[in-house]
Scaffold this active site. Structure first.
Site, PDB file in Angstrom:
ATOM      1  N   LYS A 258      12.029   0.356  -2.062  1.00  0.00           N
ATOM      2  CA  LYS A 258      10.584   0.287  -1.844  1.00  0.00           C
ATOM      3  C   LYS A 258      10.006  -0.918  -2.715  1.00  0.00           C
ATOM      4  O   LYS A 258       9.363  -1.675  -2.470  1.00  0.00           O
ATOM      5  CB  LYS A 258       9.690   1.406  -1.938  1.00  0.00           C
ATOM      6  CG  LYS A 258      10.082   2.532  -0.735  1.00  0.00           C
ATOM      7  CD  LYS A 258       9.387   3.958  -1.127  1.00  0.00           C
ATOM      8  CE  LYS A 258       9.497   4.627   0.054  1.00  0.00           C
ATOM      9  NZ  LYS A 258       9.098   6.269  -0.187  1.00  0.00           N
TER      10      LYS A 258
ATOM     11  N   GLN B  15       6.540  10.063  -4.373  1.00  0.00           N
ATOM     12  CA  GLN B  15       7.608  10.052  -3.497  1.00  0.00           C
ATOM     13  C   GLN B  15       7.917  11.560  -3.503  1.00  0.00           C
ATOM     14  O   GLN B  15       7.795  12.646  -4.640  1.00  0.00           O
ATOM     15  CB  GLN B  15       8.958   9.329  -4.345  1.00  0.00           C
ATOM     16  CG  GLN B  15      10.285   9.521  -3.730  1.00  0.00           C
ATOM     17  CD  GLN B  15      10.062   8.805  -2.392  1.00  0.00           C
ATOM     18  OE1 GLN B  15       9.594   7.777  -2.236  1.00  0.00           O
ATOM     19  NE2 GLN B  15      11.082   9.436  -1.594  1.00  0.00           N
TER      20      GLN B  15
ATOM     21  N   ASP C 260       1.425   6.144   2.772  1.00  0.00           N
ATOM     22  CA  ASP C 260       2.330   7.057   3.462  1.00  0.00           C
ATOM     23  C   ASP C 260       1.903   7.652   4.574  1.00  0.00           C
ATOM     24  O   ASP C 260       2.787   8.058   5.493  1.00  0.00           O
ATOM     25  CB  ASP C 260       2.855   8.217   2.420  1.00  0.00           C
ATOM     26  CG  ASP C 260       4.232   7.868   1.562  1.00  0.00           C
ATOM     27  OD1 ASP C 260       5.050   7.109   2.346  1.00  0.00           O
ATOM     28  OD2 ASP C 260       4.349   8.355   0.669  1.00  0.00           O
TER      29      ASP C 260
END
Ligand code: GUN
Length: 293
Positions: free
Chosen positions: A52, A96, A119
Protein backbone atom coordinates in the site's frame (compact mmCIF):
# COMPACT_ATOMS: atom_id res chain seq x y z
CA UNK A 1 -12.02 -17.82 -22.29
CA UNK A 2 -10.60 -14.40 -21.50
CA UNK A 3 -8.15 -13.87 -18.68
CA UNK A 4 -8.87 -10.80 -16.56
CA UNK A 5 -5.39 -9.37 -15.97
CA UNK A 6 -5.72 -7.57 -12.65
CA UNK A 7 -2.05 -6.68 -12.53
CA UNK A 8 -2.11 -4.90 -15.89
CA UNK A 9 -5.42 -3.16 -15.12
CA UNK A 10 -4.12 -2.05 -11.71
CA UNK A 11 -1.05 -0.54 -13.41
CA UNK A 12 -3.24 1.27 -15.96
CA UNK A 13 -5.37 2.77 -13.18
CA UNK A 14 -2.27 3.73 -11.18
CA UNK A 15 -0.98 5.58 -14.26
CA UNK A 16 -4.33 7.39 -14.53
CA UNK A 17 -4.11 8.36 -10.84
CA UNK A 18 -0.49 9.51 -11.26
CA UNK A 19 -1.55 11.82 -14.13
CA UNK A 20 -4.25 13.30 -11.91
CA UNK A 21 -1.75 13.83 -9.07
CA UNK A 22 0.59 15.61 -11.50
CA UNK A 23 -2.24 17.94 -12.47
CA UNK A 24 -3.00 18.66 -8.79
CA UNK A 25 0.70 19.40 -8.19
CA UNK A 26 0.90 21.66 -11.24
CA UNK A 27 -1.99 23.71 -9.88
CA UNK A 28 -0.34 23.90 -6.45
CA UNK A 29 -3.11 21.81 -4.84
CA UNK A 30 -2.78 19.51 -1.87
CA UNK A 31 -1.08 16.19 -2.58
CA UNK A 32 -3.27 13.24 -1.46
CA UNK A 33 -1.95 11.71 1.76
CA UNK A 34 -2.69 8.18 3.02
CA UNK A 35 -1.64 6.99 6.46
CA UNK A 36 -1.50 3.32 7.48
CA UNK A 37 -1.34 1.93 11.01
CA UNK A 38 0.30 -1.47 11.36
CA UNK A 39 0.25 -3.21 14.74
CA UNK A 40 2.49 -6.23 15.38
CA UNK A 41 4.46 -8.50 13.10
CA UNK A 42 1.85 -10.51 11.17
CA UNK A 43 3.80 -11.45 7.99
CA UNK A 44 0.86 -11.12 5.58
CA UNK A 45 -0.15 -7.74 7.06
CA UNK A 46 3.43 -6.49 6.70
CA UNK A 47 3.41 -7.43 3.00
CA UNK A 48 0.01 -5.82 2.40
CA UNK A 49 0.92 -2.57 4.15
CA UNK A 50 4.29 -2.40 2.38
CA UNK A 51 2.45 -2.75 -0.95
CA UNK A 52 0.00 0.00 0.00
CA UNK A 53 2.77 2.43 0.97
CA UNK A 54 4.84 1.60 -2.14
CA UNK A 55 1.81 2.10 -4.37
CA UNK A 56 1.27 5.54 -2.82
CA UNK A 57 4.83 6.48 -3.71
CA UNK A 58 4.36 5.14 -7.24
CA UNK A 59 1.41 7.44 -7.96
CA UNK A 60 2.93 10.47 -6.23
CA UNK A 61 0.84 10.43 -3.03
CA UNK A 62 2.27 11.21 0.35
CA UNK A 63 2.17 8.32 2.77
CA UNK A 64 2.80 7.81 6.46
CA UNK A 65 3.35 4.42 8.05
CA UNK A 66 2.77 4.20 11.78
CA UNK A 67 4.16 0.93 13.19
CA UNK A 68 3.41 -0.18 16.73
CA UNK A 69 4.40 -3.18 18.78
CA UNK A 70 1.61 -5.70 19.41
CA UNK A 71 1.78 -4.83 23.10
CA UNK A 72 0.14 -1.44 22.39
CA UNK A 73 -2.96 -0.85 24.53
CA UNK A 74 -6.38 -0.33 23.01
CA UNK A 75 -6.48 3.16 24.51
CA UNK A 76 -3.17 4.11 22.90
CA UNK A 77 -4.31 2.81 19.51
CA UNK A 78 -7.58 4.76 19.84
CA UNK A 79 -5.49 7.87 20.58
CA UNK A 80 -3.55 7.34 17.33
CA UNK A 81 -6.87 7.05 15.46
CA UNK A 82 -8.11 10.25 17.07
CA UNK A 83 -4.92 12.09 16.15
CA UNK A 84 -5.25 10.93 12.53
CA UNK A 85 -8.91 11.99 12.50
CA UNK A 86 -7.77 15.48 13.53
CA UNK A 87 -4.70 15.73 11.30
CA UNK A 88 -5.71 17.99 8.42
CA UNK A 89 -2.80 16.87 6.32
CA UNK A 90 -3.98 13.22 6.31
CA UNK A 91 -6.81 12.72 3.79
CA UNK A 92 -7.50 9.10 4.61
CA UNK A 93 -6.09 6.30 6.74
CA UNK A 94 -6.41 2.62 7.45
CA UNK A 95 -5.73 0.44 10.46
CA UNK A 96 -4.54 -2.88 9.08
CA UNK A 97 -6.49 -5.91 10.33
CA UNK A 98 -6.24 -8.29 12.10
CA UNK A 99 -5.36 -6.57 15.37
CA UNK A 100 -3.98 -8.35 18.46
CA UNK A 101 -6.64 -10.19 20.48
CA UNK A 102 -6.67 -7.70 23.38
CA UNK A 103 -7.86 -4.95 21.03
CA UNK A 104 -11.51 -4.72 19.96
CA UNK A 105 -11.38 -4.31 16.15
CA UNK A 106 -14.96 -3.14 16.05
CA UNK A 107 -14.25 -0.34 18.51
CA UNK A 108 -11.25 0.79 16.45
CA UNK A 109 -13.26 0.73 13.20
CA UNK A 110 -16.02 2.79 14.82
CA UNK A 111 -13.48 5.35 16.05
CA UNK A 112 -12.30 6.17 12.51
CA UNK A 113 -13.88 9.33 11.10
CA UNK A 114 -16.09 8.06 8.21
CA UNK A 115 -14.77 10.94 6.09
CA UNK A 116 -11.26 9.43 6.34
CA UNK A 117 -12.32 5.77 6.29
CA UNK A 118 -10.76 4.89 2.93
CA UNK A 119 -11.14 1.16 3.71
CA UNK A 120 -14.93 1.70 3.73
CA UNK A 121 -15.28 -0.47 6.86
CA UNK A 122 -17.17 2.02 9.05
CA UNK A 123 -20.92 1.24 9.32
CA UNK A 124 -21.66 4.76 8.01
CA UNK A 125 -19.86 3.96 4.77
CA UNK A 126 -21.35 0.47 4.65
CA UNK A 127 -24.85 1.89 5.13
CA UNK A 128 -24.32 4.59 2.53
CA UNK A 129 -23.13 1.93 0.08
CA UNK A 130 -26.26 -0.15 0.76
CA UNK A 131 -28.44 2.88 0.02
CA UNK A 132 -26.46 3.80 -3.13
CA UNK A 133 -25.28 7.07 -1.58
CA UNK A 134 -21.73 8.30 -2.28
CA UNK A 135 -19.38 6.31 -0.02
CA UNK A 136 -15.93 4.80 0.23
CA UNK A 137 -16.37 1.29 -1.16
CA UNK A 138 -14.40 -1.53 0.47
CA UNK A 139 -11.25 -2.23 -1.51
CA UNK A 140 -11.70 -5.81 -2.72
CA UNK A 141 -15.36 -5.57 -3.82
CA UNK A 142 -14.67 -2.23 -5.49
CA UNK A 143 -11.64 -3.69 -7.29
CA UNK A 144 -13.86 -6.48 -8.62
CA UNK A 145 -16.54 -4.02 -9.80
CA UNK A 146 -13.88 -1.99 -11.64
CA UNK A 147 -12.57 -5.18 -13.30
CA UNK A 148 -16.06 -6.14 -14.47
CA UNK A 149 -16.63 -2.64 -15.82
CA UNK A 150 -13.31 -2.28 -17.64
CA UNK A 151 -13.56 -5.75 -19.20
CA UNK A 152 -17.10 -5.02 -20.36
CA UNK A 153 -18.60 -7.98 -18.48
CA UNK A 154 -22.41 -7.89 -18.77
CA UNK A 155 -24.01 -8.10 -15.34
CA UNK A 156 -27.60 -6.88 -15.77
CA UNK A 157 -30.11 -9.68 -15.18
CA UNK A 158 -27.34 -12.22 -14.55
CA UNK A 159 -27.36 -14.62 -11.65
CA UNK A 160 -24.35 -14.01 -9.38
CA UNK A 161 -23.40 -16.55 -6.74
CA UNK A 162 -21.04 -15.37 -4.03
CA UNK A 163 -19.24 -17.92 -1.89
CA UNK A 164 -18.48 -16.47 1.55
CA UNK A 165 -20.30 -13.81 3.60
CA UNK A 166 -17.46 -11.86 5.24
CA UNK A 167 -17.94 -8.19 6.13
CA UNK A 168 -15.10 -7.11 3.87
CA UNK A 169 -15.78 -9.20 0.74
CA UNK A 170 -18.84 -11.46 0.41
CA UNK A 171 -21.51 -9.29 2.02
CA UNK A 172 -20.54 -5.97 0.37
CA UNK A 173 -20.10 -7.82 -2.95
CA UNK A 174 -23.69 -9.05 -2.70
CA UNK A 175 -24.90 -5.47 -2.20
CA UNK A 176 -22.83 -3.98 -5.03
CA UNK A 177 -23.80 -6.62 -7.60
CA UNK A 178 -27.49 -6.26 -6.79
CA UNK A 179 -27.52 -2.43 -6.86
CA UNK A 180 -29.26 -0.56 -9.66
CA UNK A 181 -26.14 0.66 -11.44
CA UNK A 182 -24.11 0.38 -14.64
CA UNK A 183 -22.32 -2.64 -13.19
CA UNK A 184 -24.99 -4.32 -11.07
CA UNK A 185 -28.61 -5.39 -11.53
CA UNK A 186 -27.65 -9.00 -10.79
CA UNK A 187 -29.85 -11.48 -9.02
CA UNK A 188 -27.59 -12.46 -6.15
CA UNK A 189 -27.28 -15.63 -4.09
CA UNK A 190 -24.98 -15.24 -1.07
CA UNK A 191 -23.77 -18.67 0.02
CA UNK A 192 -21.92 -19.67 3.19
CA UNK A 193 -21.02 -22.56 5.47
CA UNK A 194 -24.68 -23.39 6.21
CA UNK A 195 -25.80 -23.38 2.57
CA UNK A 196 -27.39 -26.69 1.56
CA UNK A 197 -25.89 -28.20 -1.60
CA UNK A 198 -23.52 -25.35 -2.27
CA UNK A 199 -22.25 -27.00 -5.47
CA UNK A 200 -25.78 -26.94 -6.92
CA UNK A 201 -26.10 -23.20 -6.13
CA UNK A 202 -22.74 -22.43 -7.76
CA UNK A 203 -23.68 -24.47 -10.87
CA UNK A 204 -26.59 -22.05 -11.50
CA UNK A 205 -24.29 -19.02 -11.55
CA UNK A 206 -23.56 -16.79 -14.53
CA UNK A 207 -21.05 -14.97 -12.31
CA UNK A 208 -19.16 -16.70 -9.48
CA UNK A 209 -17.29 -14.76 -6.78
CA UNK A 210 -15.24 -17.19 -4.70
CA UNK A 211 -14.23 -15.72 -1.35
CA UNK A 212 -14.18 -18.69 1.00
CA UNK A 213 -10.47 -19.01 1.78
CA UNK A 214 -10.09 -22.67 0.82
CA UNK A 215 -7.55 -23.51 -1.89
CA UNK A 216 -9.10 -24.82 -5.14
CA UNK A 217 -12.55 -25.16 -3.57
CA UNK A 218 -14.41 -24.41 -6.82
CA UNK A 219 -13.90 -27.29 -9.22
CA UNK A 220 -14.97 -27.68 -12.87
CA UNK A 221 -18.05 -29.78 -12.02
CA UNK A 222 -19.43 -26.79 -10.03
CA UNK A 223 -19.14 -24.33 -12.95
CA UNK A 224 -21.67 -23.72 -15.71
CA UNK A 225 -20.26 -23.45 -19.23
CA UNK A 226 -19.53 -19.78 -20.02
CA UNK A 227 -19.58 -18.52 -16.40
CA UNK A 228 -17.58 -15.48 -15.28
CA UNK A 229 -15.25 -16.60 -12.47
CA UNK A 230 -13.79 -14.13 -9.96
CA UNK A 231 -11.30 -15.66 -7.53
CA UNK A 232 -10.68 -13.69 -4.32
CA UNK A 233 -8.71 -16.44 -2.54
CA UNK A 234 -5.06 -16.04 -1.60
CA UNK A 235 -4.19 -19.34 0.09
CA UNK A 236 -0.67 -20.41 1.01
CA UNK A 237 -0.20 -24.05 0.05
CA UNK A 238 2.98 -25.82 1.15
CA UNK A 239 5.31 -26.59 -1.74
CA UNK A 240 8.89 -27.65 -0.93
CA UNK A 241 9.94 -26.98 -4.54
CA UNK A 242 8.91 -23.29 -4.28
CA UNK A 243 11.50 -20.71 -3.20
CA UNK A 244 9.55 -19.63 -0.12
CA UNK A 245 8.35 -23.16 0.69
CA UNK A 246 4.78 -22.31 -0.30
CA UNK A 247 2.79 -21.38 -3.36
CA UNK A 248 -0.24 -19.06 -3.62
CA UNK A 249 -3.45 -20.75 -4.72
CA UNK A 250 -6.86 -19.23 -5.28
CA UNK A 251 -10.24 -20.55 -4.18
CA UNK A 252 -10.75 -21.83 -7.74
CA UNK A 253 -9.06 -24.86 -9.36
CA UNK A 254 -7.88 -22.61 -12.18
CA UNK A 255 -6.56 -25.19 -14.68
CA UNK A 256 -9.79 -27.19 -14.86
CA UNK A 257 -12.23 -24.25 -14.47
CA UNK A 258 -10.61 -21.83 -16.96
CA UNK A 259 -11.64 -23.76 -20.13
CA UNK A 260 -15.31 -23.63 -19.06
CA UNK A 261 -15.36 -19.93 -18.19
CA UNK A 262 -15.99 -16.86 -20.36
CA UNK A 263 -13.84 -14.64 -18.10
CA UNK A 264 -11.61 -15.70 -15.21
CA UNK A 265 -9.20 -13.99 -12.82
CA UNK A 266 -5.87 -15.70 -12.03
CA UNK A 267 -4.17 -15.97 -8.62
CA UNK A 268 -1.80 -14.25 -8.25
CA UNK A 269 -2.28 -11.30 -10.61
CA UNK A 270 -6.08 -11.05 -10.51
CA UNK A 271 -8.15 -9.50 -7.73
CA UNK A 272 -5.15 -8.89 -5.40
CA UNK A 273 -3.48 -6.02 -7.30
CA UNK A 274 -6.86 -4.31 -7.79
CA UNK A 275 -7.39 -4.14 -4.02
CA UNK A 276 -4.51 -1.72 -3.45
CA UNK A 277 -5.62 0.32 -6.47
CA UNK A 278 -9.08 0.72 -4.92
CA UNK A 279 -7.49 2.14 -1.78
CA UNK A 280 -5.63 4.69 -3.90
CA UNK A 281 -8.86 5.59 -5.70
CA UNK A 282 -10.57 6.14 -2.34
CA UNK A 283 -7.67 8.26 -1.07
CA UNK A 284 -7.86 10.45 -4.16
CA UNK A 285 -11.62 10.83 -3.58
CA UNK A 286 -10.92 11.73 0.06
CA UNK A 287 -8.42 14.43 -0.90
CA UNK A 288 -10.92 15.87 -3.37
CA UNK A 289 -13.67 15.68 -0.72
CA UNK A 290 -15.86 13.89 -3.27
CA UNK A 291 -17.73 11.58 -0.93
CA UNK A 292 -18.90 13.68 2.03
CA UNK A 293 -18.37 17.15 0.50
N1 GUN B 1 -6.81 -6.97 6.32
C1 GUN B 1 -7.11 -7.70 5.21
N2 GUN B 1 -7.60 -6.91 4.24
C2 GUN B 1 -7.63 -5.65 4.75
C3 GUN B 1 -8.02 -4.40 4.21
O1 GUN B 1 -8.48 -4.27 3.07
N3 GUN B 1 -7.87 -3.34 5.04
C4 GUN B 1 -7.39 -3.44 6.30
N4 GUN B 1 -7.30 -2.34 7.05
N5 GUN B 1 -7.01 -4.59 6.83
C5 GUN B 1 -7.11 -5.70 6.04
Amino acid sequence: MQLIDGKALANTIKEEIAIEVDKIKAKGGKIPHLAAVLVGEDPASQVYVRNKVRSCEKVGFESTLIRKDDSISEADLLKIVEDLNNDDDVDGFIVQLPLPKHIDEHKVTLAIDPKKDVDGFHPINFGRMAQSLPSYLPATPNGIMVMLERYGVKTSGKHAVIIGRSNIVGTPMSILLSRKAKVGNCTVTLTHSRTKDLAAEVRRADIIVAAIGIAEFVTADMVKEGAVVIDVGINRVEDPTAKRGYRLKGDVAFDEVAPKSSFITPVPGGVGPMTVTSLLMNTLKASKKEVFG
